[in-house]
Write a protein that holds these residues in place. Structure first.
Motif, PDB file in Angstrom:
ATOM      1  N   HIS A  60       0.844  -1.198   0.000  1.00  0.00           N
ATOM      2  CA  HIS A  60       0.000   0.000   0.000  1.00  0.00           C
ATOM      3  C   HIS A  60       0.875   1.242   0.000  1.00  0.00           C
ATOM      4  O   HIS A  60       2.096   1.145   0.114  1.00  0.00           O
ATOM      5  N   ASP A  64       5.921   4.848   5.237  1.00  0.00           N
ATOM      6  CA  ASP A  64       6.821   3.919   5.949  1.00  0.00           C
ATOM      7  C   ASP A  64       6.978   2.600   5.182  1.00  0.00           C
ATOM      8  O   ASP A  64       7.897   1.829   5.429  1.00  0.00           O
ATOM      9  N   HIS A  65       6.096   2.352   4.226  1.00  0.00           N
ATOM     10  CA  HIS A  65       6.165   1.129   3.408  1.00  0.00           C
ATOM     11  C   HIS A  65       6.833   1.348   2.050  1.00  0.00           C
ATOM     12  O   HIS A  65       7.429   0.430   1.498  1.00  0.00           O
ATOM     13  N   ASP A 155      -0.553  -3.522   6.433  1.00  0.00           N
ATOM     14  CA  ASP A 155      -1.227  -2.957   7.611  1.00  0.00           C
ATOM     15  C   ASP A 155      -2.712  -3.304   7.671  1.00  0.00           C
ATOM     16  O   ASP A 155      -3.507  -2.570   8.254  1.00  0.00           O
ATOM     17  N   HIS A 196       3.848  -4.435  10.831  1.00  0.00           N
ATOM     18  CA  HIS A 196       4.558  -4.046  12.052  1.00  0.00           C
ATOM     19  C   HIS A 196       4.337  -5.148  13.084  1.00  0.00           C
ATOM     20  O   HIS A 196       3.255  -5.721  13.155  1.00  0.00           O
TER      21      HIS A 196
HETATM   22 ZN   LIG Z   1       2.657   0.702   8.268  1.00  0.00          ZN
END
Ligand SMILES: [Zn+2]
Ligand SMILES: [Zn+2]
Length: 212
Positions: A60, A64-65, A155, A196
């Motif tokens: 996605h 952070d990805h 996520d 995570h």
């Molecule tokens: Zn994330």
């Protein structure tokens, strides 16, 4: 080992995002999944296990990805595959989010291939099934490898938790629908790598996740 997909997880960025390296045990062809940052560590991981990266997969569009996808693609020349096109608005505003969150990143991206529900992505002799799981973001996809009973879920789902839906275009009902209708039915014995935190299984979450 035939039918075998191997993985190594490297937590990256200030958010300890689980960037996974997936590879085909037969051919050693590998994919970087969600290279959000620390790309030297990701490349080192590939060298350490002796595999040959051939593509970059994205679950996605959150920074952070995907934050260092542009840089990794530039260095390696690898194609960027995924997520679903409904996350285009996120991939095209990484500069904005980076500035807002104070997160280092390497610029906006446009994937070489958008993914749709039920698409297939090959990795050596292995085939990953693409499952569109909107809710956390509208274009979130999950990569599922049936023979090794493994899913990379980003996520969407975590050990005893679920993805946040308070970000732009998040939708709590849609997220629950994605988890309950598309992931849990794959089977209790499916292990998953979340975006995570520690791995879990769909069975563990079906029984003990307070959000489900
Ligand atoms: Zn994330
Ligand atoms: Zn996210």
């Amino acid at each position: 080992m035939p039918d075998s997909l191997c993985y190594k997880i490297t937590p990256v960025t200030a958010y300890a995002q689980n960037s996974s390296l997936l590879w085909c045990a037969d051919t050693k062809e590998a994919a970087f999944v969600d290279p959000g940052g620390d790309i030297e560590k990701l490349q080192q991981a590939a060298t350490d296990v002796g595999v040959k990266p051939v593509k970059i997969l994205l679950t996605h569009g959150h920074i952070d990805h995907v934050g260092f996808t542009a840089k990794l693609a530039e260095i390696t020349g690898l194609p960027i595959i995924g997520p679903h096109e409904q996350d285009r608005f996120l991939l095209e505003s990484l500069d904005e989010y980076g500035a807002m969150l104070g997160l280092p990143h390497s610029g906006n991206i446009t994937p070489d291939r958008w993914l749709c529900d039920a698409d297939k992505v090959t990795l050596g002799n292995q085939t990953l099934e693409v499952i569109h799981c909107p809710g956390h973001t509208p274009g979130h996809v999950v990569f599922y490898h049936a023979p090794s009973k493994l899913a990379v879920v980003g996520d969407v789902l975590f050990q005893h938790s679920i993805g946040r839906t308070d970000f732009p275009r998040g939708n709590h009902e849609e997220l629950l629908h994605s988890i309950k209708q598309k992931l849990i039915p794959l089977g209790d014995d499916i292990e998953f790598i979340p975006g995570h935190g520690p791995n879990s299984s769909f069975g563990e979450e079906r029984l003990h996740n307070p959000f489900l």
